[in-house]
Write a protein that holds these residues in place. Structure first.
Motif, short mmCIF file in Angstrom:
data_model
loop_
_atom_site.label_atom_id
_atom_site.label_comp_id
_atom_site.label_asym_id
_atom_site.label_seq_id
_atom_site.Cartn_x
_atom_site.Cartn_y
_atom_site.Cartn_z
N GLU A 21 8.11 -16.05 7.71
CA GLU A 21 8.79 -15.50 8.88
C GLU A 21 8.32 -16.18 10.16
O GLU A 21 7.14 -16.44 10.33
CB GLU A 21 8.54 -13.99 9.00
CG GLU A 21 9.23 -13.16 7.94
CD GLU A 21 10.74 -13.12 8.09
OE1 GLU A 21 11.25 -13.35 9.20
OE2 GLU A 21 11.40 -12.84 7.09
N ARG A 31 13.76 -2.95 16.17
CA ARG A 31 13.16 -2.65 14.86
C ARG A 31 12.79 -3.94 14.13
O ARG A 31 13.58 -4.87 14.06
CB ARG A 31 14.14 -1.84 14.00
CG ARG A 31 14.35 -0.43 14.49
CD ARG A 31 15.29 0.35 13.59
NE ARG A 31 14.67 0.50 12.28
CZ ARG A 31 15.32 0.37 11.11
NH1 ARG A 31 16.59 0.10 11.09
NH2 ARG A 31 14.68 0.53 9.98
N ARG A 33 12.48 -4.51 11.00
CA ARG A 33 13.32 -4.79 9.84
C ARG A 33 14.69 -5.31 10.24
O ARG A 33 15.39 -5.89 9.43
CB ARG A 33 13.44 -3.56 8.95
CG ARG A 33 12.12 -3.29 8.23
CD ARG A 33 12.16 -2.11 7.33
NE ARG A 33 13.02 -2.32 6.19
CZ ARG A 33 13.18 -1.44 5.21
NH1 ARG A 33 12.53 -0.31 5.24
NH2 ARG A 33 13.98 -1.69 4.21
N ASP A 34 15.08 -5.13 11.50
CA ASP A 34 16.34 -5.71 11.99
C ASP A 34 16.17 -7.17 12.40
O ASP A 34 17.14 -7.89 12.52
CB ASP A 34 16.88 -4.91 13.18
CG ASP A 34 17.35 -3.52 12.79
OD1 ASP A 34 17.54 -3.27 11.58
OD2 ASP A 34 17.51 -2.68 13.69
N GLN A 37 12.93 -10.47 7.69
CA GLN A 37 13.30 -10.19 6.30
C GLN A 37 12.20 -9.36 5.64
O GLN A 37 11.50 -9.82 4.76
CB GLN A 37 13.52 -11.50 5.54
CG GLN A 37 14.62 -12.36 6.08
CD GLN A 37 15.97 -11.67 5.99
OE1 GLN A 37 16.33 -11.13 4.95
NE2 GLN A 37 16.73 -11.69 7.07
N LEU A 38 12.05 -8.13 6.11
CA LEU A 38 11.03 -7.23 5.55
C LEU A 38 11.73 -6.16 4.73
O LEU A 38 12.66 -5.51 5.21
CB LEU A 38 10.24 -6.55 6.67
CG LEU A 38 9.42 -7.46 7.59
CD1 LEU A 38 8.79 -6.64 8.70
CD2 LEU A 38 8.37 -8.21 6.81
N ASP A 39 11.27 -5.97 3.50
CA ASP A 39 11.82 -4.88 2.70
C ASP A 39 10.83 -3.72 2.69
O ASP A 39 9.79 -3.76 3.35
CB ASP A 39 12.17 -5.36 1.29
CG ASP A 39 10.98 -5.90 0.53
OD1 ASP A 39 9.81 -5.54 0.87
OD2 ASP A 39 11.18 -6.66 -0.43
N SER A 40 11.16 -2.69 1.95
CA SER A 40 10.31 -1.50 1.96
C SER A 40 8.92 -1.80 1.39
O SER A 40 7.93 -1.21 1.83
CB SER A 40 10.97 -0.36 1.19
OG SER A 40 11.30 -0.77 -0.12
N ASP A 42 7.31 -4.68 1.74
CA ASP A 42 6.59 -5.34 2.83
C ASP A 42 6.07 -4.32 3.83
O ASP A 42 4.95 -4.41 4.32
CB ASP A 42 7.50 -6.34 3.56
CG ASP A 42 7.88 -7.52 2.69
OD1 ASP A 42 7.07 -7.95 1.86
OD2 ASP A 42 9.01 -8.02 2.85
N PHE A 43 6.91 -3.33 4.11
CA PHE A 43 6.51 -2.29 5.05
C PHE A 43 5.30 -1.51 4.53
O PHE A 43 4.36 -1.24 5.26
CB PHE A 43 7.69 -1.36 5.32
CG PHE A 43 7.45 -0.43 6.45
CD1 PHE A 43 7.56 -0.87 7.76
CD2 PHE A 43 7.07 0.87 6.23
CE1 PHE A 43 7.31 -0.02 8.82
CE2 PHE A 43 6.82 1.73 7.28
CZ PHE A 43 6.94 1.28 8.58
#
Length: 86
Positions: A21, A31, A33-34, A37-40, A42-43
């Motif tokens: 990234e 945000r 995630r907006d 390219q982070l998914d749940s 990654d969070f």
């Protein structure tokens, strides 16, 4: 710890879990995630790294507080500062 230092902590963690990234243009009020390219997973990694590296616990009910860099800093800065006093 200042809010800017807190934002940098979050960016450092993101850089480690998502090395591809480009974090140079992350807008602090949008945000994550907006923008990235982070998914749940990654969070969850961000939350786990906060605990592992800094001893900061983020309960699941507070996850939305970490949506953007600004909200992350607003949520985490008092936690970091309380930790230093403890």
């Amino acid at each position: 710890m200042t809010t800017d230092e807190c934002k940098q902590v979050v960016l450092d963690i993101i850089a480690d879990i998502a090395p591809d990234e480009d974090l140079s243009n992350v807008k602090p009020d949008v945000r994550l995630r907006d923008q990235l390219q982070l998914d749940s997973m990654d969070f969850l990694d961000i939350v786990m790294e906060l605990r592992k590296r800094h001893g900061i616990e983020v309960p699941e009910a507070d996850y939305q507080q970490l949506a953007s860099l600004d909200s992350s800093a607003a949520y985490l800065t008092p936690k970091f500062n309380a930790q230093k006093q403890g």
